[in-house]
Each structure stands twice: as structure tokens, then as C-alpha cells.
Design an enzyme around this catalytic site. Structure first.
Site, PDB file in Angstrom:
ATOM      1  CE  LYS A  98       0.886   1.267   4.867  1.00 13.73           C
ATOM      2  NZ  LYS A  98       1.427   2.565   5.123  1.00 13.73           N
TER       3      LYS A  98
ATOM      4  CG  ASP B 100      -1.132  -0.066   8.265  1.00  8.48           C
ATOM      5  OD1 ASP B 100      -2.262   1.093   8.771  1.00  8.48           O
ATOM      6  OD2 ASP B 100      -0.380   0.668   7.795  1.00  8.48           O
TER       7      ASP B 100
END
Length: 298
Positions: free
Chosen positions: A14, A139
Site C-alpha cells: 500500500k 493497517d
């Protein structure tokens, strides 16, 4: 599914289009964090198969005990949540650099969670799955989804999902250093917290799918901390911002990788070649992606 089959699960990296860390902390001791992330097509690959007991290996080999690996902890947490023995052999083919701010460890954990869901016939939307993900790392919940999303709380509470930015080219560049420890970054942040950027223009641009406004609003208040800890990060970021075809360049997460959103894939690939050949940095071309872990039966 058949107990003899094995699964291959992709675990995407990401980038943070926005990261705003705030000085205040919750009851768990976690900072309040606003984070806007999107997945990219740089991936780790996990092979998961039934075994006599839980075992995790990485290639290249990790320099810490497997019990400390987020993938191992995710499997243990799944076992505790569903009162089952997580007896799996998990092999992780690592391509996402460690300590890069690209989320490899969190994505690996999400991939394990989704793989075990497939084995055990668990609905991935079961509320316990989100709880497991949050227990492993801030996350991890993002990687269960994949499209651009805004997370609040400690960066672990999903508030909003947006239309994907699929195919947008990105150049990833990082110095050849040991990377940045997230714990060390937060300790340095606490000593002198940089102010967070404005979140609202990022959210408004994503809601309108206005890429020009979005990339003009990219922000990360951990970037100054990362640049203090590893000064070469500042050099990488400054260099990227000077390259042709770059729409925005910023540190991802707590570093040490810097991403550059590019006009074209050709521009991204040219930047990567230059970073590798002329600067000697690690570099990789990628594209923004819309999916979380992809599970396939081997």
C-alpha cells in the site's frame, strides 16, 4: 475445501495518500491516526497448507523468531477467535521491502486471515474477522478490502471506501538503508510532533474522483520524522519531485520508501531505471490496484 489442497494468496503493498498522526493516544496507547491508503500491485505471495502445527517461514529468511511474525500472530488470533487449532504451514515469498512503509507485514497478516477463512469456511465479513485484524496491527484491516479507503481511530477503523484509482502508475524508490522502525518513528514523533496536514481536501477529491485535486493534497506528517531518522529519504523525495512526469511524491507510512505518482507508466519506468542505475537505490514500478488479498486454490 479439501484438506489436502494448498492455497496461494497474494498480499499487496500500500501507499499512504494521506497520513495524519496526532499526539493524543487511546486507551491501548495507540496514537490517533487518520490514514488514506490505496493498494498497489507490488505483492508478497503466501502458500498456505494444512500441517501438524503452525509454522511460518519467509523467503528471504527473516532475522527474528517466527512467533514475532505478523502472519504467525494472525493465525494464532484466528485460532483464538474461532476456537480452532491454526495448524498450517505458511511460506511467504517476500517482495515488499521490510521497514519501507509499504505495509508488507500487515498485508501478509491479512492474507493469512483470508486464507484461513477459506479453509475454515468462515465468512470474511464476520465481525470477528475485523476484530482479529485490528488485534494484529493498525493497517491489517485495510488489507482485507483493497480499494482506496479512509481509516480513523488508530488508523484501524474504516470510515469510508472510495472508487478505485486502478492503473494509476507509481514509482517506488527507497535508499539502501536498514529502513525505518515504526516504533522508533513514533518515539521521534512524540518528542516533537509535526502538525498533520489538511485531511478534508483529500476526502473531497476522492469522493469526486478528482485525481488532480487528490494528488495536489497528498500529505504525511511522519515524513519529517522519517527524514530525520534516515536523511537519505529526504534526498530520494527531493529527487523524485524533480523528475519529469511526477504528479506527487511523498514518503509512505513511516518510510523508508517514497512513492511518486506518475503521468504515465513510461515515466514511472524511466524513473525506476534512473534510480537503479544512476543512484543505486532500490526501485520498483507499480500501479494502483483495487483488491485486497487474492486467494487461489493450488
Amino acid at each position: 475445501m479439501s484438506g489436502s489442497a494448498f492455497l496461494l494468496v497474494t498480499a499487496p503493498a500500500k501507499i499512504n495518500l494521506y497520513l495524519g498522526v496526532h499526539p493524543e493516544k487511546d486507551g491501548r496507547g495507540y496514537h490517533r491516526v487518520d490514514s488514506v491508503m490505496t493498494a498497489i500491485d507490488l505483492t508478497d505471495t503466501l502458500a498456505i497448507a494444512p500441517a501438524e502445527h503452525l509454522m511460518v517461514r519467509t523467503v528471504p529468511e527473516a532475522d527474528f523468531p517466527m512467533e514475532e511474525n505478523t502472519a504467525y500472530r494472525a493465525a494464532v488470533a484466528m485460532g483464538e477467535a474461532f476456537d480452532r487449532e491454526p495448524a498450517f504451514a505458511i511460506l511467504i515469498d517476500k517482495h515488499i521491502p521490510v521497514k519501507s512503509g509499504l505495509g508488507g507485514a500487515s498485508s501478509d497478516a491479512a492474507a493469512v486471515i483470508m486464507g484461513i477463512c477459506r479453509y475454515w469456511g468462515v465468512d470474511p465479513t464476520d465481525p470477528r474477522i475485523d476484530q482479529v485484524a485490528r488485534s494484529v496491527g493498525a493497517d491489517v484491516p485495510f488489507f482485507l478490502y483493497g480499494p482506496p479507503a479512509y481509516f480513523s481511530g488508530a488508523g484501524d477503523v474504516m470510515d469510508e471506501i472510495f472508487r478505485p484509482l486502478t492503473g494509476t502508475p507509481v514509482a517506488l524508490v527507497k535508499p539502501l538503508s536498514d529502513g525505518v522502525s515504526t516504533r522508533e518513528a513514533y518515539e521521534r514523533f512524540d518528542a516533537a510532533p509535526p502538525a498533520a496536514g489538511d485531511l478534508e481536501p483529500v476526502l473531497a477529491a476522492l469522493r469526486a474522483h478528482d485525481e488532480e485535486a487528490l494528488f495536489a493534497s497528498v500529505s504525511n506528517n511522519l515524513a519529517p520524522v522519517a527524514c530525520e531518522l534516515v536523511p537519505q529519504i529526504a534526498e530520494v523525495r527531493a529527487w523524485l519531485r524533480e523528475q519529469p512526469g511526477v504528479r506527487a511524491a511523498e514518503v509512505s507510512g513511516s518510510g523508508s520508501a517514497v512513492f511518486a505518482v506518475c503521468d504515465t507508466q513510461m515515466a514511472a519506468e524511466a524513473i525506476v531505471r534512473s534510480a537503479l542505475e544512476e543512484r543505486g537505490w532500490w526501485a520498483q514500478a507499480a500501479k494502483m490496484e483495487k483488491s485486497g488479498p487474492v486467494v487461489a486454490v493450488g
